[in-house]
Scaffold this motif. Structure first.
Motif, PDB file in Angstrom:
ATOM      1  N   VAL A   1      -5.720  10.893   7.105  1.00  0.00           N
ATOM      2  CA  VAL A   1      -4.659  11.864   7.330  1.00  0.00           C
ATOM      3  C   VAL A   1      -5.059  12.663   8.561  1.00  0.00           C
ATOM      4  CG1 VAL A   1      -3.365  13.805   6.376  1.00  0.00           C
ATOM      5  CG2 VAL A   1      -4.189  11.988   4.857  1.00  0.00           C
ATOM      6  N   ARG A   2      -4.241  12.573   9.625  1.00  0.00           N
ATOM      7  CA  ARG A   2      -4.538  13.246  10.890  1.00  0.00           C
ATOM      8  C   ARG A   2      -3.921  14.637  10.927  1.00  0.00           C
ATOM      9  NH1 ARG A   2      -8.424  10.116  12.864  1.00  0.00           N
ATOM     10  NH2 ARG A   2      -7.819   7.965  13.086  1.00  0.00           N
ATOM     11  N   SER A   3      -4.705  15.604  11.402  1.00  0.00           N
ATOM     12  CA  SER A   3      -4.214  16.973  11.519  1.00  0.00           C
ATOM     13  C   SER A   3      -5.049  17.712  12.554  1.00  0.00           C
ATOM     14  CB  SER A   3      -4.283  17.646  10.152  1.00  0.00           C
ATOM     15  OG  SER A   3      -5.042  18.784  10.145  1.00  0.00           O
TER      16      SER A   3
ATOM     17  N   ASP B   1       1.199  20.787   8.965  1.00  0.00           N
ATOM     18  CA  ASP B   1       0.198  20.485  10.000  1.00  0.00           C
ATOM     19  C   ASP B   1      -0.304  19.045   9.996  1.00  0.00           C
ATOM     20  OD1 ASP B   1       0.326  23.044  11.058  1.00  0.00           O
ATOM     21  OD2 ASP B   1      -1.248  23.789   9.729  1.00  0.00           O
ATOM     22  N   VAL B   2       0.336  18.138   9.279  1.00  0.00           N
ATOM     23  CA  VAL B   2      -0.052  16.729   9.330  1.00  0.00           C
ATOM     24  C   VAL B   2       0.655  16.093  10.526  1.00  0.00           C
ATOM     25  CG1 VAL B   2       0.075  14.486   8.179  1.00  0.00           C
ATOM     26  CG2 VAL B   2      -0.428  16.542   6.852  1.00  0.00           C
ATOM     27  N   THR B   3      -0.109  15.450  11.403  1.00  0.00           N
ATOM     28  CA  THR B   3       0.492  14.799  12.568  1.00  0.00           C
ATOM     29  C   THR B   3       0.753  13.316  12.326  1.00  0.00           C
ATOM     30  OG1 THR B   3      -1.700  14.428  13.522  1.00  0.00           O
ATOM     31  CG2 THR B   3      -0.526  16.428  14.189  1.00  0.00           C
ATOM     32  N   GLY B   4       0.014  12.706  11.410  1.00  0.00           N
ATOM     33  CA  GLY B   4       0.235  11.296  11.136  1.00  0.00           C
ATOM     34  C   GLY B   4      -0.801  10.722  10.199  1.00  0.00           C
TER      35      GLY B   4
ATOM     36  N   VAL C   1       0.869  -1.173   0.000  1.00  0.00           N
ATOM     37  CA  VAL C   1       0.000   0.000   0.000  1.00  0.00           C
ATOM     38  C   VAL C   1       0.906   1.224   0.000  1.00  0.00           C
ATOM     39  CG1 VAL C   1      -1.849   1.224   1.195  1.00  0.00           C
ATOM     40  CG2 VAL C   1      -1.703  -1.280   1.351  1.00  0.00           C
ATOM     41  N   GLU C   2       0.729   2.090  -0.994  1.00  0.00           N
ATOM     42  CA  GLU C   2       1.554   3.286  -1.117  1.00  0.00           C
ATOM     43  C   GLU C   2       0.667   4.520  -1.117  1.00  0.00           C
ATOM     44  OE1 GLU C   2       5.133   3.229  -3.865  1.00  0.00           O
ATOM     45  OE2 GLU C   2       3.843   1.676  -4.748  1.00  0.00           O
ATOM     46  N   TRP C   3       1.183   5.586  -0.500  1.00  0.00           N
ATOM     47  CA  TRP C   3       0.498   6.866  -0.596  1.00  0.00           C
ATOM     48  C   TRP C   3       1.518   7.988  -0.603  1.00  0.00           C
ATOM     49  CZ3 TRP C   3       0.456   4.000   3.899  1.00  0.00           C
ATOM     50  CH2 TRP C   3       0.881   4.615   5.070  1.00  0.00           C
ATOM     51  N   GLU C   4       1.084   9.092  -1.184  1.00  0.00           N
ATOM     52  CA  GLU C   4       1.942  10.272  -1.285  1.00  0.00           C
ATOM     53  C   GLU C   4       1.077  11.506  -1.085  1.00  0.00           C
ATOM     54  OE1 GLU C   4       5.305  10.935  -4.328  1.00  0.00           O
ATOM     55  OE2 GLU C   4       3.566  11.956  -5.181  1.00  0.00           O
ATOM     56  N   VAL C   5       1.619  12.469  -0.355  1.00  0.00           N
ATOM     57  CA  VAL C   5       0.929  13.742  -0.150  1.00  0.00           C
ATOM     58  C   VAL C   5       1.760  14.860  -0.753  1.00  0.00           C
ATOM     59  CG1 VAL C   5      -0.351  13.058   1.913  1.00  0.00           C
ATOM     60  CG2 VAL C   5       1.941  13.977   2.155  1.00  0.00           C
TER      61      VAL C   5
ATOM     62  N   ALA D   1       3.634   8.162  11.927  1.00  0.00           N
ATOM     63  CA  ALA D   1       3.835   9.588  12.176  1.00  0.00           C
ATOM     64  C   ALA D   1       4.314  10.255  10.894  1.00  0.00           C
ATOM     65  CB  ALA D   1       4.866   9.784  13.287  1.00  0.00           C
ATOM     66  N   ALA D   2       3.929  11.497  10.699  1.00  0.00           N
ATOM     67  CA  ALA D   2       4.405  12.250   9.538  1.00  0.00           C
ATOM     68  C   ALA D   2       5.898  12.515   9.710  1.00  0.00           C
ATOM     69  CB  ALA D   2       3.640  13.561   9.416  1.00  0.00           C
TER      70      ALA D   2
END
Length: 140
Positions: free
Chosen positions: A108-110, A48-51, A39-43, A71-72
């Motif tokens: 995406v946690r923020s 302000d992303v915490t994890g 599983v891959e993801w990219e932002v 964690a980010a």
């Protein structure tokens, strides 16, 4: 003067809306790789992303199960290898193979609020891949 005030108000609304989302997801995929699922993801950024929280659900399950929390780190691109997709413990404590297709949910946690995205696992594993995955998981 009225046009300028309207433009400033529009600019303020747009910048406020943009501030709500801490990250823009540019990639989120899940694919079989032998006996595991990658599983891959990219932002685009991690301001302000915490994890990140990754969860999985099979077609026969009613709710998602968290498989990873990360964690980010500022690297923007992440990879999770799901080695337990073929064999999991059910609610009665018994172990068995769940039915696909599998859906992954990335949250995406923020501090500004969480954003969730879904992706469905592409393809279907062969009987050999499922059997080998089950055998490997028994010895973990």
């Amino acid at each position: 003067m009225r046009l300028r005030a309207g433009f400033l108000a529009l600019l303020l609304v747009l910048s406020s809306a943009a501030a709500v989302y801490a990250a823009t997801l540019t990639l989120f995929t899940a694919a079989y790789s032998g006996t595991v699922v990658k599983v891959e993801w990219e932002v685009s950024n991690e301001v302000d992303v915490t994890g990140f929280e990754l969860a999985r659900k099979s077609a026969t399950e009613t709710s998602y199960t968290t498989v990873s929390t990360t964690a980010a780190t500022g690297q923007r691109r992440y990879l999770y290898t799901d080695t337990n997709v073929y064999r999991t413990t059910g609610t009665t404590g018994t172990t068995g193979t769940l039915g696909g297709p599998y859906t992954y949910r990335l949250t995406v946690r923020s501090p500004a609020g969480d954003q969730s995205y879904l992706t469905v696992l592409a393809g279907t594993p062969s009987a050999v891949q499922r059997s080998w995955g089950t055998i490997k998981s028994m010895f973990r």
